[in-house]
Design an enzyme around this catalytic site. Sequence first.
Site, PDB file in Angstrom:
ATOM      1  N   ASN A  41       0.835  -1.209   0.000  1.00 19.83           N
ATOM      2  CA  ASN A  41       0.000   0.000   0.000  1.00 19.83           C
ATOM      3  C   ASN A  41       0.866   1.254   0.000  1.00 19.83           C
ATOM      4  OD1 ASN A  41      -2.250  -1.665   0.258  1.00 19.83           O
ATOM      5  ND2 ASN A  41      -2.407  -1.379   2.473  1.00 19.83           N
ATOM      6  N   TYR A 103      -8.440  -9.393  10.425  1.00 17.43           N
ATOM      7  CA  TYR A 103      -8.212 -10.811  10.684  1.00 17.43           C
ATOM      8  C   TYR A 103      -7.170 -11.270   9.664  1.00 17.43           C
ATOM      9  CZ  TYR A 103     -12.439 -10.015  13.329  1.00 17.43           C
ATOM     10  OH  TYR A 103     -13.361  -9.506  14.212  1.00 17.43           O
ATOM     11  N   LYS A 219       1.482   9.496  14.061  1.00 21.59           N
ATOM     12  CA  LYS A 219       0.159   9.565  13.452  1.00 21.59           C
ATOM     13  C   LYS A 219      -0.908   9.565  14.544  1.00 21.59           C
ATOM     14  CE  LYS A 219       1.450   5.924  11.142  1.00 21.59           C
ATOM     15  NZ  LYS A 219       1.556   4.762  10.222  1.00 21.59           N
ATOM     16  N   GLY A 221      -4.390   9.923  13.939  1.00 19.25           N
ATOM     17  CA  GLY A 221      -5.731   9.676  13.432  1.00 19.25           C
ATOM     18  C   GLY A 221      -6.474  10.960  13.136  1.00 19.25           C
ATOM     19  N   ALA A 225      -1.321  14.921  13.133  1.00 19.27           N
ATOM     20  CA  ALA A 225       0.010  14.335  13.281  1.00 19.27           C
ATOM     21  C   ALA A 225       0.904  15.264  14.089  1.00 19.27           C
ATOM     22  CB  ALA A 225       0.634  14.069  11.912  1.00 19.27           C
ATOM     23  N   ASP A 252      -0.904   4.109   6.031  1.00 18.58           N
ATOM     24  CA  ASP A 252       0.015   3.845   4.924  1.00 18.58           C
ATOM     25  C   ASP A 252       0.093   5.046   3.995  1.00 18.58           C
ATOM     26  OD1 ASP A 252       0.426   1.256   5.882  1.00 18.58           O
ATOM     27  OD2 ASP A 252      -1.195   0.426   4.649  1.00 18.58           O
TER      28      ASP A 252
END
Length: 301
Positions: A41, A103, A219, A221, A225, A252
Amino acid sequence: MTVLVVGDVIDDIVVRPQRPVTADSDTPSTITACPGGSGANQAAWLGALGADVRFAGRAGAADIAAHTAALAAAGVDARLAADPGAATGRIVVLAEGGRRDMYTDRGANLNLSAADLPDELLDGVRLLHVSGYSLFHPGVRDAVGGLMARARGRGVDVSVDPGSAAFLAATGAEAFRAWARGTCLIFPNLDEGRLLTGLREPSDVATALTADHEVVALKLGADGALVAARDGTRLRLPSAPAEVVDPTGAGDAFCAGFLTAWAAARPLEDCAREGLSAAASAITTVGARPPTNLTPDPRTR
């Protein structure tokens, strides 16, 4: 100059429930299959943003052509090793309410070896960026650690993104810090930064990590930042406004946006802003790769 990214390539299955999950029964959902993997990514975002980028990873032999083509479409020179026995890694992502639960079956990624990372990967490289997933498995860590050492021997800068708070907690903060120590840049999210330092406040976390790294891009969210540098620079920037469709891959994208500007020798504030802009773009679409209508910044060329 080229950025070389090493890390996982994955087949993502993104599940977006259309209503609250019904335990032990059916929940109508939108399910999307798309390419993923933190390292892949990051490489795709780098390429889409205009960087000259090369990617090294490992996938099941049957999927090499498809994953090479997907990365090439984003402008990535993909050097994928074909695993004759293990399947390409797979992740089921449950994206709900602005969060995503993953998962994970890493599959062929766990067989990445030194033979998959030859010296010629470093030719013309300005920066080696390592996805932290590559440091959590002993065999892969040995192979990638060898490449990191060879990169430093050539004067190539190295950066790392811890990648997974869950794997970091299982591995241990001190071990990971030892593996990553001395890399020029590190890109933890706040959970990862807290695990690495044992501290709570973002400013304390970032400052503590400058003992090991010249630049820390923490980071946060939705809160943006925090960038801290060993020279005393401290920058706190808000997130760019965007409607959350799927948060998968936002970290990413931030990392790639930051590195795209950094490789172009732009100031740290520009690097952070490019990272936040890319992250905002990432959360508006399903999946972790860049949208096809993304326009590269001409200053990165």
